[in-house]
Write a protein that holds these residues in place. Structure first.
Motif, PDB file in Angstrom:
ATOM      1  N   ASP A  88     -10.103  25.396  -5.501  1.00 30.44           N
ATOM      2  CA  ASP A  88     -11.876  24.258  -5.959  1.00 30.44           C
ATOM      3  C   ASP A  88     -11.430  23.548  -7.152  1.00 30.44           C
ATOM      4  O   ASP A  88     -11.942  22.604  -6.687  1.00 30.44           O
ATOM      5  N   ASN A  91     -10.078  20.192  -4.924  1.00 31.95           N
ATOM      6  CA  ASN A  91     -11.066  19.522  -4.203  1.00 31.95           C
ATOM      7  C   ASN A  91     -12.612  19.398  -4.938  1.00 31.95           C
ATOM      8  O   ASN A  91     -13.462  18.715  -3.563  1.00 31.95           O
ATOM      9  N   HIS A  92     -12.329  19.357  -6.203  1.00 31.20           N
ATOM     10  CA  HIS A  92     -13.769  18.776  -6.657  1.00 31.20           C
ATOM     11  C   HIS A  92     -13.746  18.245  -7.563  1.00 31.20           C
ATOM     12  O   HIS A  92     -13.633  18.246  -9.431  1.00 31.20           O
ATOM     13  N   SER A  95     -15.639  14.818  -9.076  1.00 30.59           N
ATOM     14  CA  SER A  95     -17.078  15.802  -8.976  1.00 30.59           C
ATOM     15  C   SER A  95     -17.795  14.830 -10.573  1.00 30.59           C
ATOM     16  O   SER A  95     -18.391  16.152 -10.467  1.00 30.59           O
ATOM     17  N   GLU A 100     -20.626  22.042 -11.895  1.00 34.42           N
ATOM     18  CA  GLU A 100     -19.998  22.480 -11.858  1.00 34.42           C
ATOM     19  C   GLU A 100     -19.668  23.336 -10.502  1.00 34.42           C
ATOM     20  O   GLU A 100     -20.341  24.232 -10.484  1.00 34.42           O
ATOM     21  N   THR A 101     -18.659  23.400  -9.618  1.00 35.52           N
ATOM     22  CA  THR A 101     -17.897  24.975  -8.411  1.00 35.52           C
ATOM     23  C   THR A 101     -17.315  26.280  -9.800  1.00 35.52           C
ATOM     24  O   THR A 101     -16.993  25.811 -10.653  1.00 35.52           O
ATOM     25  N   ARG A 228     -22.900  16.865   0.288  1.00 37.44           N
ATOM     26  CA  ARG A 228     -22.082  18.045  -0.473  1.00 37.44           C
ATOM     27  C   ARG A 228     -22.418  19.255  -0.651  1.00 37.44           C
ATOM     28  O   ARG A 228     -22.786  19.365  -1.985  1.00 37.44           O
ATOM     29  N   LEU A 230     -22.702  22.769  -3.091  1.00 42.52           N
ATOM     30  CA  LEU A 230     -22.428  23.652  -3.620  1.00 42.52           C
ATOM     31  C   LEU A 230     -22.298  24.515  -3.778  1.00 42.52           C
ATOM     32  O   LEU A 230     -22.998  25.574  -3.591  1.00 42.52           O
TER      33      LEU A 230
END
Ligand code: BEZ
Ligand code: FE
Length: 291
Positions: A88, A91-92, A95, A100-101, A228, A230
């Motif tokens: 994760d 891949n972020h 951003s 936040e993911t 994108r 989320l």
């Protein structure tokens, strides 16, 4: 790291080289690196034959605990070793402005009902809650028509699909933002819960003296055209497991306070809520899709 005897180093080198002609360059890179690291691991710990066999049994049992619906022991394994959160993060990276993911987890079910603004998705008891907010773009402009796919456990700590006593649509639903980018979700306050411990991942946690708990959270997958998708959670800010989440998923920016509200609060009438409830607010920010 110990010195690897030349005959052992030769085995590793030959195994890596065997994939050198893989036509797909990315597959070649990934497989060769995987083989190299697995060999380095076996050499570093001087893996015994019994341990190798135990590893094979563990992975076999992990595969047997996957039902294609809500039990996915391989995802659970990836989660408890921190691999899901590492992927994760990788891949972020870019951003900065976006929310936040965090981990997706194994309990999402697609195709849950579309719910109206403020519709209650809880069919089982719990402390009443209202979650309000907006979906914005990176410039702070509201996104109308964004879809928020939401899921959480019941008060017994189980997701629908895991628990035969819950209707499948319990505590799940798809909400849509209005013209001002606003959403309203009626639900119950999330509770902390243990991830499943009746399989190989549970045995690994127990053998490692680790607890299986996740801090209370509400899952979101937020989607809007041109943006994108989320995948994230909102965590109850006061949960005792925030610092020791078994899957390492907590981020400070994702903590929310559920404020106590009396029955006469104006939002109670607006959302047809009887009695006291808790109110949480959060704005999600989506970044533009990378072309
Ligand atoms: C979840 O939050 O649903 C979850 C995430 C990772 C592992 C197990 C459960
Ligand atoms: Fe969860």
């Amino acid at each position: 790291m110990n010195n690897i005897p030349p005959n052992e180093a030769k085995i590793s080198a030959r195994a890596v080289a065997a994939f050198a002609n893989t036509p797909n360059p990315r597959l070649r890179q990934v497989v060769q690196s995987l083989v190299r690291h697995l060999h380095a691991f076996a050499s570093e710990v001087e893996l015994t034959e019994e341990e190798w066999l135990e590893g094979i049994r563990f992975l076999t049992d992990t595969g047997k605990q996957c039902d294609g619906i809500v039990r996915q022991e391989f995802i659970l394994l990836s989660d408890v070793i921190g691999l899901s959160m590492l992927v994760d993060a990788i891949n972020h990276r870019a951003s900065e402005a976006a929310t936040e993911t965090t981990v997706f987890g194994p309990f999402y079910i697609a195709g849950m009902p579309e719910r109206g603004h403020g519709e209650n998705m809880a069919f089982t008891p719990g402390e009443q809650a209202l979650v309000l907010g907006r979906v914005l773009d990176a410039a702070g402009e509201p996104i109308a028509g964004a879809v928020l796919d939401v899921w959480q456990t019941a008060e017994n700590g189980m997701y629908s699909g895991q628990d035969p006593d819950q209707p499948l649509t319990n505590l799940r639903g798809r909400y849509r933002t209005d013209e001002e980018g606003r959403f309203a979700i009626r639900t119950i306050i999330p509770v902390s819960y243990p991830i499943p411990t009746d399989g190989p991942v549970g045995r690994l946690l127990q053998a490692s003296d680790r607890h299986p708990w996740r801090p209370a959270h509400l899952h979101f997958m937020v989607m809007a055209p041109g943006h994108r998708t989320l995948v994230t959670h909102l965590f109850n800010h006061d949960d005792p497991y925030l610092e020791s989440d078994v899957v390492f998923g907590v981020k400070d920016s994702l903590k929310v306070v559920y404020q106590p509200c009396q029955a006469n609060h104006p939002l109670a009438a607006r959302h047809d809520i009887d009695g006291a409830f808790r109110l949480a607010s959060y704005d999600f920010v989506l970044e533009r899709e990378i072309a």
